[in-house]
Design a protein around this motif. Structure first.
Motif, PDB file in Angstrom:
ATOM      1  N   THR A 141     -36.157  43.607  90.230  1.00 41.49           N
ATOM      2  CA  THR A 141     -34.817  44.225  90.186  1.00 41.49           C
ATOM      3  C   THR A 141     -34.435  44.727  91.567  1.00 41.49           C
ATOM      4  OG1 THR A 141     -35.282  44.911  87.907  1.00 41.49           O
ATOM      5  CG2 THR A 141     -33.445  46.006  89.023  1.00 41.49           C
ATOM      6  N   GLY A 165     -38.482  56.195  91.658  1.00 38.66           N
ATOM      7  CA  GLY A 165     -39.000  55.285  90.636  1.00 38.66           C
ATOM      8  C   GLY A 165     -39.335  53.928  91.247  1.00 38.66           C
ATOM      9  N   PRO A 166     -39.885  53.021  90.437  1.00 34.68           N
ATOM     10  CA  PRO A 166     -40.291  51.724  91.005  1.00 34.68           C
ATOM     11  C   PRO A 166     -39.126  50.905  91.543  1.00 34.68           C
ATOM     12  CG  PRO A 166     -40.472  51.725  88.605  1.00 34.68           C
ATOM     13  CD  PRO A 166     -40.202  53.132  89.016  1.00 34.68           C
ATOM     14  N   VAL A 167     -37.953  51.016  90.922  1.00 35.49           N
ATOM     15  CA  VAL A 167     -36.795  50.282  91.455  1.00 35.49           C
ATOM     16  C   VAL A 167     -36.319  50.952  92.737  1.00 35.49           C
ATOM     17  CG1 VAL A 167     -34.421  49.546  91.034  1.00 35.49           C
ATOM     18  CG2 VAL A 167     -36.095  49.433  89.170  1.00 35.49           C
ATOM     19  N   GLY A 187     -34.977  63.790  91.964  1.00 35.83           N
ATOM     20  CA  GLY A 187     -35.048  65.117  91.360  1.00 35.83           C
ATOM     21  C   GLY A 187     -36.355  65.833  91.676  1.00 35.83           C
ATOM     22  N   LYS A 191     -40.948  64.675  94.527  1.00 36.86           N
ATOM     23  CA  LYS A 191     -40.406  63.328  94.778  1.00 36.86           C
ATOM     24  C   LYS A 191     -39.844  63.244  96.192  1.00 36.86           C
ATOM     25  CE  LYS A 191     -39.208  62.277  89.964  1.00 36.86           C
ATOM     26  NZ  LYS A 191     -38.146  61.944  88.998  1.00 36.86           N
ATOM     27  N   HIS A 207     -31.036  66.047  93.594  1.00 30.12           N
ATOM     28  CA  HIS A 207     -29.824  66.221  92.773  1.00 30.12           C
ATOM     29  C   HIS A 207     -30.010  67.279  91.692  1.00 30.12           C
ATOM     30  CE1 HIS A 207     -31.087  64.019  89.026  1.00 30.12           C
ATOM     31  NE2 HIS A 207     -31.920  63.470  89.865  1.00 30.12           N
ATOM     32  N   ARG A 208     -31.245  67.748  91.516  1.00 24.92           N
ATOM     33  CA  ARG A 208     -31.457  68.807  90.519  1.00 24.92           C
ATOM     34  C   ARG A 208     -31.349  70.203  91.143  1.00 24.92           C
ATOM     35  NH1 ARG A 208     -33.098  65.919  85.928  1.00 24.92           N
ATOM     36  NH2 ARG A 208     -34.159  63.994  86.456  1.00 24.92           N
ATOM     37  N   ASN A 233     -28.732  53.654  90.308  1.00 27.40           N
ATOM     38  CA  ASN A 233     -29.645  53.536  89.165  1.00 27.40           C
ATOM     39  C   ASN A 233     -29.314  54.516  88.057  1.00 27.40           C
ATOM     40  OD1 ASN A 233     -31.468  51.491  90.022  1.00 27.40           O
ATOM     41  ND2 ASN A 233     -32.330  52.920  91.510  1.00 27.40           N
ATOM     42  N   CYS A 255     -26.938  49.061  89.040  1.00 24.29           N
ATOM     43  CA  CYS A 255     -28.192  48.593  88.465  1.00 24.29           C
ATOM     44  C   CYS A 255     -28.523  49.300  87.169  1.00 24.29           C
ATOM     45  CB  CYS A 255     -29.313  48.798  89.494  1.00 24.29           C
ATOM     46  SG  CYS A 255     -30.945  48.418  88.853  1.00 24.29           S
ATOM     47  N   TYR A 261     -28.041  56.805  79.013  1.00 24.13           N
ATOM     48  CA  TYR A 261     -28.887  56.145  78.007  1.00 24.13           C
ATOM     49  C   TYR A 261     -29.151  57.056  76.812  1.00 24.13           C
ATOM     50  CZ  TYR A 261     -30.094  52.569  81.523  1.00 24.13           C
ATOM     51  OH  TYR A 261     -30.066  51.579  82.462  1.00 24.13           O
ATOM     52  N   LEU A 284     -25.880  44.149  88.412  1.00 25.52           N
ATOM     53  CA  LEU A 284     -27.186  43.494  88.547  1.00 25.52           C
ATOM     54  C   LEU A 284     -27.855  43.406  87.177  1.00 25.52           C
ATOM     55  CD1 LEU A 284     -29.803  42.583  89.991  1.00 25.52           C
ATOM     56  CD2 LEU A 284     -30.233  44.976  90.544  1.00 25.52           C
ATOM     57  N   VAL A 286     -31.494  41.863  85.931  1.00 28.39           N
ATOM     58  CA  VAL A 286     -32.719  41.258  86.485  1.00 28.39           C
ATOM     59  C   VAL A 286     -33.025  39.909  85.828  1.00 28.39           C
ATOM     60  CG1 VAL A 286     -34.302  42.491  84.920  1.00 28.39           C
ATOM     61  CG2 VAL A 286     -35.104  41.715  87.155  1.00 28.39           C
ATOM     62  N   ASN A 334     -41.281  61.826  85.525  1.00 25.95           N
ATOM     63  CA  ASN A 334     -42.293  60.869  86.014  1.00 25.95           C
ATOM     64  C   ASN A 334     -42.303  60.833  87.533  1.00 25.95           C
ATOM     65  OD1 ASN A 334     -39.629  59.635  85.691  1.00 25.95           O
ATOM     66  ND2 ASN A 334     -40.589  57.745  86.397  1.00 25.95           N
TER      67      ASN A 334
HETATM   68  N1  LIG Z   1     -30.029  46.087  85.846  1.00 24.36           N
HETATM   69  C1  LIG Z   1     -31.266  45.715  85.567  1.00 24.36           C
HETATM   70  O1  LIG Z   1     -31.549  44.543  85.306  1.00 24.36           O
HETATM   71  C2  LIG Z   1     -32.352  46.757  85.605  1.00 24.36           C
HETATM   72  C3  LIG Z   1     -33.696  46.384  85.592  1.00 24.36           C
HETATM   73  C4  LIG Z   1     -34.670  47.388  85.690  1.00 24.36           C
HETATM   74  C5  LIG Z   1     -34.287  48.724  85.749  1.00 24.36           C
HETATM   75  N2  LIG Z   1     -32.960  49.037  85.709  1.00 24.36           N
HETATM   76  C6  LIG Z   1     -32.517  50.437  85.781  1.00 24.36           C
HETATM   77  O2  LIG Z   1     -32.928  50.972  87.023  1.00 24.36           O
HETATM   78  C7  LIG Z   1     -33.062  52.401  86.882  1.00 24.36           C
HETATM   79  C8  LIG Z   1     -34.399  52.826  87.461  1.00 24.36           C
HETATM   80  O3  LIG Z   1     -35.441  52.238  86.697  1.00 24.36           O
HETATM   81  P1  LIG Z   1     -36.965  52.626  86.982  1.00 24.36           P
HETATM   82  O4  LIG Z   1     -37.798  51.792  86.099  1.00 24.36           O
HETATM   83  O5  LIG Z   1     -37.197  52.601  88.453  1.00 24.36           O
HETATM   84  O6  LIG Z   1     -37.030  54.112  86.428  1.00 24.36           O
HETATM   85  P2  LIG Z   1     -37.541  55.470  87.103  1.00 24.36           P
HETATM   86  O7  LIG Z   1     -36.787  55.701  88.358  1.00 24.36           O
HETATM   87  O8  LIG Z   1     -39.017  55.514  87.129  1.00 24.36           O
HETATM   88  O9  LIG Z   1     -37.121  56.553  86.027  1.00 24.36           O
HETATM   89  C9  LIG Z   1     -35.838  56.908  85.825  1.00 24.36           C
HETATM   90  C10 LIG Z   1     -35.430  58.082  86.757  1.00 24.36           C
HETATM   91  O10 LIG Z   1     -34.045  58.282  86.630  1.00 24.36           O
HETATM   92  C11 LIG Z   1     -33.746  59.545  87.175  1.00 24.36           C
HETATM   93  N3  LIG Z   1     -32.605  60.177  86.519  1.00 24.36           N
HETATM   94  C12 LIG Z   1     -31.448  60.419  87.126  1.00 24.36           C
HETATM   95  N4  LIG Z   1     -30.582  60.962  86.269  1.00 24.36           N
HETATM   96  C13 LIG Z   1     -31.221  61.080  85.095  1.00 24.36           C
HETATM   97  C14 LIG Z   1     -30.844  61.596  83.824  1.00 24.36           C
HETATM   98  N5  LIG Z   1     -29.621  62.072  83.570  1.00 24.36           N
HETATM   99  N6  LIG Z   1     -31.751  61.564  82.849  1.00 24.36           N
HETATM  100  C15 LIG Z   1     -33.003  61.066  83.069  1.00 24.36           C
HETATM  101  N7  LIG Z   1     -33.400  60.573  84.269  1.00 24.36           N
HETATM  102  C16 LIG Z   1     -32.512  60.585  85.262  1.00 24.36           C
HETATM  103  C17 LIG Z   1     -35.021  60.359  87.086  1.00 24.36           C
HETATM  104  O11 LIG Z   1     -35.449  60.571  88.421  1.00 24.36           O
HETATM  105  P3  LIG Z   1     -34.775  61.657  89.384  1.00 24.36           P
HETATM  106  O12 LIG Z   1     -34.757  62.935  88.659  1.00 24.36           O
HETATM  107  O13 LIG Z   1     -35.709  61.641  90.529  1.00 24.36           O
HETATM  108  O14 LIG Z   1     -33.415  61.183  89.728  1.00 24.36           O
HETATM  109  C18 LIG Z   1     -36.009  59.433  86.404  1.00 24.36           C
HETATM  110  O15 LIG Z   1     -37.315  59.634  86.879  1.00 24.36           O
HETATM  111  C19 LIG Z   1     -32.882  52.693  85.397  1.00 24.36           C
HETATM  112  O16 LIG Z   1     -31.559  53.103  85.167  1.00 24.36           O
HETATM  113  C20 LIG Z   1     -33.135  51.358  84.745  1.00 24.36           C
HETATM  114  O17 LIG Z   1     -32.535  51.228  83.487  1.00 24.36           O
HETATM  115  C21 LIG Z   1     -31.999  48.081  85.643  1.00 24.36           C
END
Ligand SMILES: NC(=O)c1ccc[n+]([C@@H]2O[C@H](COP(=O)([O-])OP(=O)(O)OC[C@H]3O[C@@H](n4cnc5c(N)ncnc54)[C@H](OP(=O)(O)O)[C@@H]3O)[C@@H](O)[C@H]2O)c1
Length: 342
Positions: A141, A165-167, A187, A191, A207-208, A233, A255, A261, A284, A286, A334
Motif C-alpha cells: 500500500t 503504522g506499517p503504511v 498520536g 510514536k 495529533h492527540r 490514512n 488511502c 471506521y 488508493l 492496494v 499500537n
Molecule cells: N487503501 C488501501 O488499499 C489500504 C490498504 C491498507 C491500509 N489502508 C489504510 O491505511 C491506514 C493505516 O493502516 P495501517 O495498517 O498502517 O494501520 P496503523 O497505522 O498501524 O493503525 C492505525 C492508526 O491510525 C491512527 N489513527 C488516527 N486517527 C484515528 C482514530 N480516530 N481512531 C483510531 N486510530 C486512529 C492511530 O495512530 P495515531 O494515533 O498515531 O495517529 C492508529 O495507530 C488505515 O486507515 C488503513 O485502513 C488502506
C-alpha cells in the motif's frame, strides 16, 4: 491454549470495538475419516503462526468494506502467516509458508478459492511476520501509493498521517530516501520519538496533544512553504487540516479513513481547497497493485537489510488475545504493525 480454537464476532461493534464483541471458542476437530475426505476434496490443513490485525476489518464488521462483510456469529476474517500441515491441493506443498485468509483460528482448513488469493512467503523474508507488514499488504500500500500515485520529487514536503503504522512509516521513509522533507502526524510521544530518532522523519506532530486548531497551527509551522504531497490514512479533521495547507500543485493520496471506521459520520474537506491548490487527488486501493508485490519486496527488502528503512511490530501472544489487540489497534495504541503470534 489447546490445538483448535477460533474467534467469532459476537455482535457488530457500536463505535470503537470492545473485547466482549468477540468470543474465543473451541472448534471441533475433524475426525480422521472426515479429514481424509476433506483432503480428497482438495482442502488443505494449515497451522497459523501469526494473524495480521488490520484497520479495514472494523469496516468489514460494519458491512462497509469492499472485501465484504463480517457478520455476527462468523469467525473473524483476516490474513495470517500459515504453514501447510497436510495438502489436498497440488499447488500447495506440505511444509511451505504462505500468507492466506485463514481467519482468526490457530488451525484452519482452507479451500481452493482461498489458495487462489494466497501468496507464498519468499524464503528471503525474515522474520516471516514481515510478510504481513512492511513486506506484505501494508508495505505494498505504502510503496504503490508513494511510487505510483504521489509523484513526489526531491525537495517536496510530504506529510503522512497514522505515520507510525506499517503504511505511514513506510511511506515516510520511502519519501526520505527519495529526498523529500517528511512530516509525520502520529498520536503520542513514543510514536513521535521513534519516527524522529529511528525512522528519520524531519518533524512529527502529535495529533492527540490538542484539537483541530492546534493541529492546524502545528502543520503550518512544520510546513511553512505548504504541503506538496499529503498521504492520508485517517480522513476527518486530520484530512481537513492538511488540505488547508496544500501548496500549489499538491498531490493528495487518499488511502485510509480510520477516523470513521468505528462509526463517526463521514466528513471531509471543502473541494475549494483542492481548486485553490490546483491539487491532484487520487484514491488508493492496494488490490490494484498486487502485480508490484515482488518489486516492492525487492526494493523495500533491500532498504531494510541495508538499515536504510526500519519497521516496528506490536505483538500480542495467543489467539485469545486477538480481540484485545484489535481493540488496541482501533484505539490507536499500537506501536507499529499489529500482529498476534500463535
Ligand atoms: N487503501 C488501501 O488499499 C489500504 C490498504 C491498507 C491500509 N489502508 C489504510 O491505511 C491506514 C493505516 O493502516 P495501517 O495498517 O498502517 O494501520 P496503523 O497505522 O498501524 O493503525 C492505525 C492508526 O491510525 C491512527 N489513527 C488516527 N486517527 C484515528 C482514530 N480516530 N481512531 C483510531 N486510530 C486512529 C492511530 O495512530 P495515531 O494515533 O498515531 O495517529 C492508529 O495507530 C488505515 O486507515 C488503513 O485502513 C488502506
Amino acid at each position: 491454549m489447546s490445538a483448535l480454537h477460533e474467534v467469532r464476532l459476537r455482535r457488530t461493534p457500536e463505535g470503537r470495538p470492545r473485547e466482549d464483541d468477540f468470543v474465543c471458542v473451541p472448534a471441533e476437530p475433524l475426525a480422521a475419516d472426515a479429514g481424509a475426505a476433506a483432503l480428497a476434496q482438495g482442502q488443505t490443513l494449515v497451522k497459523v503462526h501469526a494473524l495480521s490485525l488490520d484497520p479495514y476489518l472494523r469496516s468489514a464488521m460494519a458491512g462497509r468494506h469492499l472485501s465484504g462483510a463480517i457478520q455476527p456469529g462468523e469467525v473473524v476474517r483476516g490474513e495470517g502467516w500459515v504453514e501447510v500441515l497436510a495438502s489436498g491441493d497440488a499447488r500447495v506443498a506440505v511444509g511451505t509458508h504462505w500468507v492466506a485468509a485463514c481467519g482468526w483460528r490457530n488451525v484452519a482448513w482452507l479451500d481452493a478459492a482461498t489458495w487462489a488469493a494466497a501468496r507464498p512467503i519468499d524464503q528471503n523474508i525474515q522474520p516471516r511476520t514481515w510478510a504481513l507488514g512492511v513486506l506484505g499488504m501494508p508495505g505494498l500500500t505504502a510503496w504503490a501509493g508513494f511510487t505510483r500515485l504521489a509523484q513526489a520529487r526531491a525537495g517536496d514536503t510530504l506529510v503522512v498521517s497514522a505515520a507510525a503504522g506499517p503504511v505511514g512509516a513506510t511511506v515516510g521513509q520511502l519519501a526520505r530516501l527519495a529526498g523529500c522533507r517528511v512530516v509525520g502526524i502520529a498520536g503520542g510521544p513514543e510514536k513521535a520519538r521513534w519516527l524522529r530518532e529511528v525512522a528519520g522523519f524531519d518533524a512529527v506532530i502529535d495529533h492527540r496533544a490538542g484539537g483541530p486548531p492546534e493541529l492546524r497551527v502545528a502543520l503550518k509551522a512544520a510546513c511553512p512553504q505548504g504541503i506538496d504531497v499529503y498521504f492520508d490514512n485517517v480522513g476527518g479533521d486530520v484530512l481537513q487540516a492538511a488540505c488547508e495547507q496544500l501548496a500549489v500543485g499538491a498531490r493528495v493520496v487518499l488511502c485510509g479513513l480510520i477516523a470513521q471506521y468505528s462509526g463517526a459520520a463521514p466528513s471531509g474537506p471543502n473541494p475549494a481547497l483542492f481548486i485553490r491548490a490546483r491539487a491532484t487527488v487520487r484514491g488508493l486501493v492496494v488490490y490494484d497493485h498486487w502485480d508490484a508485490l515482488p518489486q516492492m519486496q525487492a526494493e523495500v527488502g533491500a532498504h531494510l537489510r541495508a538499515g536504510r528503512l526500519h519497521t516496528r511490530e506490536d505483538l500480542a501472544h495467543g489467539l485469545a488475545q486477538a480481540p484485545a489487540a484489535f481493540c488496541r489497534l482501533m484505539r490507536g495504541d499500537n506501536q507499529g504493525k499489529a500482529l498476534v503470534l500463535l
